[in-house]
Design an enzyme around this catalytic site. Structure first.
Site, PDB file in Angstrom:
ATOM      1  CE  LYS A  29      -4.402   1.123   0.163  1.00  0.00           C
ATOM      2  NZ  LYS A  29      -5.596   0.418  -0.343  1.00  0.00           N
TER       3      LYS A  29
ATOM      4  CG  ASP B 289      -7.314   3.434  -0.902  1.00  0.00           C
ATOM      5  OD1 ASP B 289      -7.825   2.310  -0.805  1.00  0.00           O
ATOM      6  OD2 ASP B 289      -7.349   4.257   0.032  1.00  0.00           O
TER       7      ASP B 289
HETATM    8  P1  NDP Z   1     -12.898   7.802  -2.939  1.00  0.00           P
HETATM    9  O1  NDP Z   1     -11.838   8.808  -2.735  1.00  0.00           O
HETATM   10  O2  NDP Z   1     -13.449   7.589  -4.292  1.00  0.00           O
HETATM   11  O3  NDP Z   1     -14.141   8.106  -1.968  1.00  0.00           O
HETATM   12  C1  NDP Z   1     -13.981   8.174  -0.593  1.00  0.00           C
HETATM   13  C2  NDP Z   1     -15.307   8.562   0.031  1.00  0.00           C
HETATM   14  O4  NDP Z   1     -15.182   8.450   1.454  1.00  0.00           O
HETATM   15  C3  NDP Z   1     -15.695  10.003  -0.241  1.00  0.00           C
HETATM   16  O5  NDP Z   1     -17.075  10.115  -0.266  1.00  0.00           O
HETATM   17  C4  NDP Z   1     -15.087  10.723   0.965  1.00  0.00           C
HETATM   18  O6  NDP Z   1     -15.684  11.964   1.269  1.00  0.00           O
HETATM   19  C5  NDP Z   1     -15.372   9.738   2.052  1.00  0.00           C
HETATM   20  N1  NDP Z   1     -14.407   9.939   3.152  1.00  0.00           N
HETATM   21  C6  NDP Z   1     -13.056   9.953   3.071  1.00  0.00           C
HETATM   22  N2  NDP Z   1     -12.524  10.205   4.263  1.00  0.00           N
HETATM   23  C7  NDP Z   1     -13.554  10.352   5.112  1.00  0.00           C
HETATM   24  C8  NDP Z   1     -13.654  10.622   6.491  1.00  0.00           C
HETATM   25  N3  NDP Z   1     -12.557  10.794   7.244  1.00  0.00           N
HETATM   26  N4  NDP Z   1     -14.902  10.695   7.046  1.00  0.00           N
HETATM   27  C9  NDP Z   1     -16.012  10.519   6.268  1.00  0.00           C
HETATM   28  N5  NDP Z   1     -15.967  10.262   4.956  1.00  0.00           N
HETATM   29  C10 NDP Z   1     -14.760  10.186   4.388  1.00  0.00           C
HETATM   30  O7  NDP Z   1     -12.318   6.429  -2.333  1.00  0.00           O
HETATM   31  P2  NDP Z   1     -12.801   4.932  -2.583  1.00  0.00           P
HETATM   32  O8  NDP Z   1     -14.270   4.907  -2.797  1.00  0.00           O
HETATM   33  O9  NDP Z   1     -11.912   4.351  -3.614  1.00  0.00           O
HETATM   34  O10 NDP Z   1     -12.419   4.239  -1.191  1.00  0.00           O
HETATM   35  C11 NDP Z   1     -13.348   4.160  -0.111  1.00  0.00           C
HETATM   36  C12 NDP Z   1     -12.909   3.066   0.838  1.00  0.00           C
HETATM   37  O11 NDP Z   1     -12.864   1.805   0.137  1.00  0.00           O
HETATM   38  C13 NDP Z   1     -11.515   3.233   1.458  1.00  0.00           C
HETATM   39  O12 NDP Z   1     -11.525   2.674   2.750  1.00  0.00           O
HETATM   40  C14 NDP Z   1     -10.640   2.374   0.555  1.00  0.00           C
HETATM   41  O13 NDP Z   1      -9.456   1.965   1.197  1.00  0.00           O
HETATM   42  C15 NDP Z   1     -11.584   1.210   0.301  1.00  0.00           C
HETATM   43  N6  NDP Z   1     -11.273   0.413  -0.872  1.00  0.00           N
HETATM   44  C16 NDP Z   1     -11.215   0.970  -2.124  1.00  0.00           C
HETATM   45  C17 NDP Z   1     -10.946   0.167  -3.213  1.00  0.00           C
HETATM   46  C18 NDP Z   1     -10.979   0.715  -4.599  1.00  0.00           C
HETATM   47  O14 NDP Z   1     -10.920  -0.101  -5.539  1.00  0.00           O
HETATM   48  N7  NDP Z   1     -11.117   2.014  -4.822  1.00  0.00           N
HETATM   49  C19 NDP Z   1     -10.632  -1.256  -3.070  1.00  0.00           C
HETATM   50  C20 NDP Z   1     -10.830  -1.769  -1.720  1.00  0.00           C
HETATM   51  C21 NDP Z   1     -11.103  -0.940  -0.679  1.00  0.00           C
HETATM   52  P3  NDP Z   1     -14.899  13.335   0.986  1.00  0.00           P
HETATM   53  O15 NDP Z   1     -15.051  13.559  -0.482  1.00  0.00           O
HETATM   54  O16 NDP Z   1     -15.572  14.351   1.839  1.00  0.00           O
HETATM   55  O17 NDP Z   1     -13.461  13.118   1.398  1.00  0.00           O
END
Ligand code: NDP
Length: 447
Positions: free
Chosen positions: A126, A166
């Protein structure tokens, strides 16, 4: 057994005392894997778990870049190469101001187990940076990504380490990172996954984590003769994972009533349908707006500032935002509101206490390392297509993704089924993930 686990955790805490998220992730694995090791002689006396919690390599580097006004900024870049026993390191890059070594080590550690569960030959890693893409122009993001890859390129490669996206790293960032890698190395290879379709990307990769989470939840519901049809679903986040989890849940007949971001959540009592979701996708992916803007378009919806959606009554909850976004109180609220299934789309979104609540109540609970493995599994499929220089159809990739999620579900049952029939998916995922990596490490000797 309790003493054994405590002694192990004491050693981990001594070395990593200032890394709470990493300790939390290790604790969850230790609770289920140490009793398994104790019962299986081949792992005795090999210090296998202690070896697994120490990254093979931790790279930290300076990223200096220039903003649109000519001002120079300095961020910190990382790559954690956690374990390569079963394949090249594989895992995403996160760009978010909260990024530090603890968060990336927890993610890299979880990734080792997750990648093993997919049955594809991928080790765990990571990386990322404390750079915040929010509020930056496309040119600034490009300059940062180029500066980041100037250093990262010497540590990655299609047979060494293959990063992906991510939080904060989507198609735009992967494009800029890939462009700089290609220029420096003068080679067009599958060094990153999540690429655009016209330059080596796989169909279904953007959808894979969200779709896979829903496929996994579907398999869990099936064990209770249930399905998504007519179920009320609560989702957190509105990024990549949340959007496609919502899309698949809607397609399977569920009523999705919430989405969120770090500002708060929206509740739409009428349900977020395909058209409303298309609005959210445009808002988040193209306009880079806030979820609060939803209520300006859909007047019947409510916005709850500074809150998480777990207070909304639902049948199924899919936490898809970030780590530790669902605590024990939230878990109790979900349970008392009749929630029967929680599948984690995000990594470690439930705190340790929240996980204990779900398991105590014996509901269907899937840890992210099992339920969100569809993303990295499809990245594995992208690597295969790159190596073979072919491109599978959408249907082919989706069918493989579905099969992989079903296989992971079966592995969790194999190692997690209790005498009373309850399936402890946490235990199942941890042990199934552990066995393959541990066996490879044993075969390769003490290195
Ligand atoms: P994105 O950046 O596309 O979206 C993240 C989302 O989570 C946004 O809506 C963001 O809101 C919100 N968010 C981030 N930080 C916080 C916080 N501290 N409190 C509340 N909301 C928050 O990321 P992903 O959708 O790709 O990833 C989301 C999760 O899924 C993570 O945990 C990631 O590790 C996991 N994941 C992702 C994969 C992938 O293929 N993308 C694979 C496996 C797991 P805001 O815009 O306000 O920051």
């Amino acid at each position: 057994m309790k003493a054994k686990i405590e002694a192990f955790m004491d050693e981990v805490k001594t070395r990593n005392g200032h890394e709470p998220e990493f300790i939390q992730a290790v604790q969850e694995v230790a609770e289920t894997v140490i009793p398994y090791i104790a019962k299986h002689k081949i792992y005795n006396g090999k210090n296998i778990l202690l070896r697994m919690v120490e990254p093979e390599r931790l790279i930290s580097f300076r990223v200096a870049w220039v903003d649109d006004d000519g001002e120079i900024h300095v961020n910190r870049g990382y790559r954690i190469q956690m374990n390569s026993a079963i394949g090249p390191y594989k895992g995403g890059l996160r760009f978010h101001p909260t990024v530090n070594a603890s968060i990336l080590k927890f993610l890299a550690f979880e990734q080792v187990f997750k990648n093993s569960l997919t049955t594809l030959p991928m080790g765990g890693g990571k990386g990322g940076s404390d750079f915040d893409p929010k509020g930056k122009s496309d040119d600034e993001v490009m300059r940062f990504c180029h500066a980041f890859m100037l250093e990262l390129n010497r540590h990655v490669g299609p047979n060494t380490d293959v990063p992906a996206g991510d939080i904060g790293v989507g198609a735009r960032e992967i494009g800029f990172l890939f462009g700089m890698y290609k220029k420096i190395r003068n080679e067009f290879t599958g060094v990153l996954t999540g690429k655009g379709l016209s330059w080596g990307g796989s169909k279904i990769r953007p959808e894979a984590t969200g779709y896979g989470t829903v496929y996994f939840a579907q398999s869990m519901l099936k064990t209770k003769n249930e399905n998504f049809e007519g179920k009320t679903v609560v989702i957190s986040g509105s990024g990549n994972v949340a959007q496609f989890a919502a899309q698949k849940a809607i397609a399977l007949g569920a009523k999705v009533v919430t989405l969120s971001d770090s500002g708060g959540y929206i509740y739409d009592k009428d349900g977020i349908d395909e058209d409303k979701l298309a609005f959210v996708m445009d808002l988040k992916n193209n306009k880079r707006g806030r979820i609060s803007e939803y209520i300006e378009h859909y007047k019947s919806a409510e916005y709850h500032k500074g809150k998480t959606p777990w207070e909304v009554k639902c049948d199924v909850a899919l936490p898809c935002a970030t780590q530790n976004e669902l605590n024990a109180e939230d878990a109790k609220t979900l349970l008392s509101n009749g929630c029967i299934c929680v599948a984690e789309g995000a990594n470690m979104p439930s705190t340790t206490d929240a996980v204990h609540e779900f398991i105590k109540a014996k509901i269907l609970f899937a840890p992210g390392k099992a339920s969100n493995a569809g993303g990295v599994a499809t990245s594995g499929l992208e690597m295969s297509q790159n190596s073979l220089r072919i491109s599978w159809t959408r249907e082919e990739v989706d069918a493989r993704l579905k099969d992989i999620m079903e296989d992971i579900h079966e592995s969790c049952i194999e190692y997690g089924k209790q005498e009373d029939g309850f399936v402890d998916y946490v235990k199942g995922a941890n042990i199934a993930g552990f066995v393959k990596v541990a066996d490879a490490m044993l075969a390769q000797g003490v290195i």
